[in-house]
Design an enzyme around this catalytic site. Structure first.
Site, mmCIF file in Angstrom:
data_model
loop_
_atom_site.group_PDB
_atom_site.id
_atom_site.type_symbol
_atom_site.label_atom_id
_atom_site.label_comp_id
_atom_site.label_asym_id
_atom_site.label_seq_id
_atom_site.Cartn_x
_atom_site.Cartn_y
_atom_site.Cartn_z
ATOM 1 N N SER A 156 -21.524 -17.406 10.263
ATOM 2 C CA SER A 156 -21.246 -17.873 8.905
ATOM 3 C C SER A 156 -20.865 -19.344 8.844
ATOM 4 O O SER A 156 -20.791 -19.914 7.754
ATOM 5 C CB SER A 156 -20.138 -17.027 8.280
ATOM 6 O OG SER A 156 -18.945 -17.151 9.015
ATOM 7 N N LYS A 197 0.835 -1.208 0.000
ATOM 8 C CA LYS A 197 0.000 0.000 0.000
ATOM 9 C C LYS A 197 0.869 1.256 0.000
ATOM 10 O O LYS A 197 0.642 2.175 -0.797
ATOM 11 C CB LYS A 197 -0.937 -0.009 1.217
ATOM 12 C CG LYS A 197 -1.915 -1.169 1.255
ATOM 13 C CD LYS A 197 -2.944 -1.013 2.357
ATOM 14 C CE LYS A 197 -2.327 -1.056 3.744
ATOM 15 N NZ LYS A 197 -1.727 -2.377 4.063
ATOM 16 N N LYS A 242 -12.738 -14.928 2.099
ATOM 17 C CA LYS A 242 -12.872 -16.354 2.411
ATOM 18 C C LYS A 242 -12.436 -17.224 1.233
ATOM 19 O O LYS A 242 -11.807 -18.274 1.414
ATOM 20 C CB LYS A 242 -14.319 -16.656 2.799
ATOM 21 C CG LYS A 242 -14.710 -16.072 4.149
ATOM 22 C CD LYS A 242 -16.185 -16.287 4.448
ATOM 23 C CE LYS A 242 -16.549 -15.701 5.814
ATOM 24 N NZ LYS A 242 -17.996 -15.839 6.116
#
Length: 650
Positions: free
Chosen positions: A552, A211, A595
């Site tokens: 989840s 970044k 994920k």
């Protein structure tokens, strides 16, 4: 009436023509008198001589005197010709206009000369005063002493020394093309700042993915383009939000700037003596016209963030002080300008953070474009290691890059591991090489393992997919920050000793939301299988005890329980995410992008995501298959296929 006036002035009884000639003579005489006063009699004669007008000026003929006036006033000796009497009034008018211009210019020049003289006198007086102060300081012994001169000499000696560049400096990317695995993020970043109307940007992503480097190189790339407004000298000012500090009393503020009051805060002595406060512009002014990069933006003090937002709105940083008197003539112009108008602070803010967007100030987010950097894959780490090996001019044993990718998903850490192995290789050579010699270093896998052992590194991915089938064991998917991971979920079921009085156990460290998912799954089991879990002692375990963020894992837990009760084996090359409703529907969850990344790292071949998350699936999923699930019945037979061979039971 005209006749009366003419008779009054025409005492000698001249005719009208002679009267007009007399009037011209008087006008010409008056003009000569005017320019004599303007130039001076002596200078007028010299000027007339240079312009070959002296004889004409002394002539008794009107035409000659007018011609002399033309040459003198217009400073042109080439003016010649016999003037007709009727042209003389017109020429006299032109001469009058030119004289008026000369007088106006001379008036302005005289005024400027007076001002210059006054300024020179003022500077002369200041110079005399400074010499007096210097003499007084010298007479008092000055500011230097043997101790201060010794300190200065020590600093100069230190400046003369220097080490070679660090490995990180050598291996850092020098162009946007060298940043691996962030093509989409870099394209998005460049589109935001390489524009005639650049935007403030917030960069999200895990640490060590580039970044800061991307922000620094993006400015350099934008300066080479024609559209962006950045000049060649536009600065990249870099600070860290975790270390930037300020005083709420505004005694000091390195980011926005502060005021050094004459008594308490150490303004210059010359200002302190006269009670003048001295503003000190901050980094926002230093970044004017360029980029202000704040790493770890989310760690900044909230109050300082609000002050920075004000600067972003105004594009100026303002200063206040109770000591400032705008009517004080001793206040220097730059101090008066800073207090009255503020310091310019028109820059592009690029903030970077490893935090979730929800943890960043909504005010910053509303004023900024948001760009997400992606976690690096094993292939990305491998490429980074090979690039670093080329820069270090080393030979890599086959498989070295792959070994490094086992221990990290950060590009910076991968480069560090390779640099450590390089140092070990050099150390092992010992004194067998000449100091000036540059040997060809070979980095082996054993060196990487040695670095991992010394640094206490463990493989980043501890869970790997396989081709086996197991009863009661399944892979769920979790996310922490911007990193996804595979979660091992296992379940075991025994018929209870007393029918209808079975127990359901679950490790509490996984969190209350995950516990709710277990109870939801228990309700669906009876609906799908017709079996009552109250007839079984069931134990559900999240391997490693990791906390599951949200519900989840509900679908994965349900399938693990069904597998344990019915002894149906589950494929170990699949992973599932999705909340389970008590009706058996697979509900949407967050973090699908991350994920899927975690599933890739573990070698998963097939991922099941809720139907409502289909739009969140990345487009480049060629290395694994993403299946869409609406109800749990749709995937049971895929996850637990019928098998006749020996089954490994957990």
């Amino acid at each position: 009436m005209k006749d009366l006036i003419r008779r009054i002035f025409n005492k000698d009884g001249l005719d009208e023509h002679e009267l007009e000639l007399n009037q011209l003579r008087r006008q010409i005489t008056a003009i000569y008198s005017l320019i004599s006063n303007l130039y001076g009699a002596d200078k007028l004669v010299l000027k007339a001589g240079k312009l070959e007008a002296l004889n004409l000026m002394r002539s008794t003929k009107i035409a000659d005197r007018v011609l002399a006036l033309q040459r003198i006033v217009f400073e042109d000796p080439t003016i010649d010709g016999i003037l007709e009497e009727k042209e003389i009034p017109r020429i006299i008018d032109e001469i009058n206009e030119e004289i008026a211009d000369i007088i106006a210019r001379k008036t302005v020049e005289d005024k400027i000369e007076r001002q210059i003289s006054e300024k020179m006198q003022e500077k002369h007086n200041e110079y005399i005063q400074e010499i007096k102060r210097q003499i007084i300081r010298e007479s008092e012994g000055g500011t230097e002493s043997p101790q201060t001169l010794k300190k200065y000499a020590e600093l100069e000696k230190l400046e003369a020394k220097g080490l070679s560049r660090s490995a990180m400096e050598l291996l850092r990317p020098v162009s946007l093309e060298e940043i691996v695995g962030q093509e989409r993020a870099i394209k998005a970043l460049m589109s935001k700042i390489a524009s005639p109307f650049p935007q403030h940007v917030i960069l999200y992503g895990p640490p060590g993915v580039g970044k800061t480097t991307a922000a620094r190189l993006a400015l350099e790339a934008a300066k080479k383009m024609s559209r962006p407004p950045f000049d060649e000298d536009a600065k990249f000012i870099e600070i860290d939000g975790t270390t930037i500090r300020w005083d709420p009393r505004e005694v000091t503020n390195p980011l926005l700037g502060s005021v050094h009051d004459p008594i308490y805060q150490g303004a210059k002595r010359s200002f302190a003596d006269t009670g003048i406060p001295e503003p000190k512009p901050g980094l926002v002014t230093e970044a004017h016209g360029g980029v202000l990069f704040i790493d770890e933006l989310g760690e900044m003090d909230p109050m300082l963030q609000n002050k920075l937002l004000k600067v972003l709105e105004d594009k100026r940083a303002y200063f206040e002080s109770s000591y400032y008197d705008p009517t004080d003539k001793n206040v220097p112009q730059y101090i008066k300008k800073l207090f009255d108008e503020g310091a310019p602070a028109d820059f592009i803010l690029i903030g970077a953070t490893t935090r979730d967007p929800g943890e960043i100030s909504p005010a910053f987010r509303s004023r900024s474009a948001e760009v997400f950097f992606e976690p690096l894959t094993s292939e990305d780490i491998t490429k980074i290691v090979h690039n670093a090996g080329e820069k270090l001019n080393v030979e890599l044993e086959p498989g070295v890059a792959e070994v490094v990718s086992l221990y990290t998903i950060e590009g910076r850490k991968a480069v560090n591991i390779l640099a450590d192995a390089y140092s070990l290789a050099l150390y092992d050579l010992g004194n067998t090489i000449d100091k000036e010699e540059k040997p060809k270093i070979r980095i082996t896998k054993d060196l990487i393992y040695e670095v991992a052992q010394i640094s206490r590194l463990t493989p980043y991915v501890s869970v790997k997919a396989s081709d086996t089938l197991e009863v009661g064991k399944i892979f769920g998917l979790g996310v922490s920050g911007y990193l996804g991971s595979v979660i091992e979920i296992e379940a075991i079921a025994f018929p209870s000793t007393e029918k209808g009085k079975g127990r359901l156990r679950f490790n509490e460290t996984a969190g209350s939301m995950a516990k709710d998912s277990v109870f939801n799954a228990a309700s669906v089991v009876r609906k799908l299988t017709g079996k009552d879990i109250a007839d079984y002692d069931i134990h559900v375990n999240i391997v490693g005890g990791g906390r599951i963020d949200g519900p989840s894992a509900g679908t994965a837990i349900l399938l693990a329980i069904i597998s344990a009760i019915e002894k149906r084996p589950i494929r170990q090359d699949i992973a599932i995410t999705g909340e389970i409703s008590i009706q058996g529907q697979v509900k949407p969850v967050g973090g699908v992008f991350e994920k899927i990344y975690g599933a890739r790292q573990a070698g998963i071949r097939q991922v099941f995501v809720p139907k409502d998350n289909a739009k969140d699936v990345p487009s480049d999923c060629d290395d694994l298959e993403v299946m869409i699930a609406d109800r749990v019945e749709d995937i049971i037979d895929i996850v637990m296929p019928p098998v006749k061979e020996n089954i490994k039971v957990s």
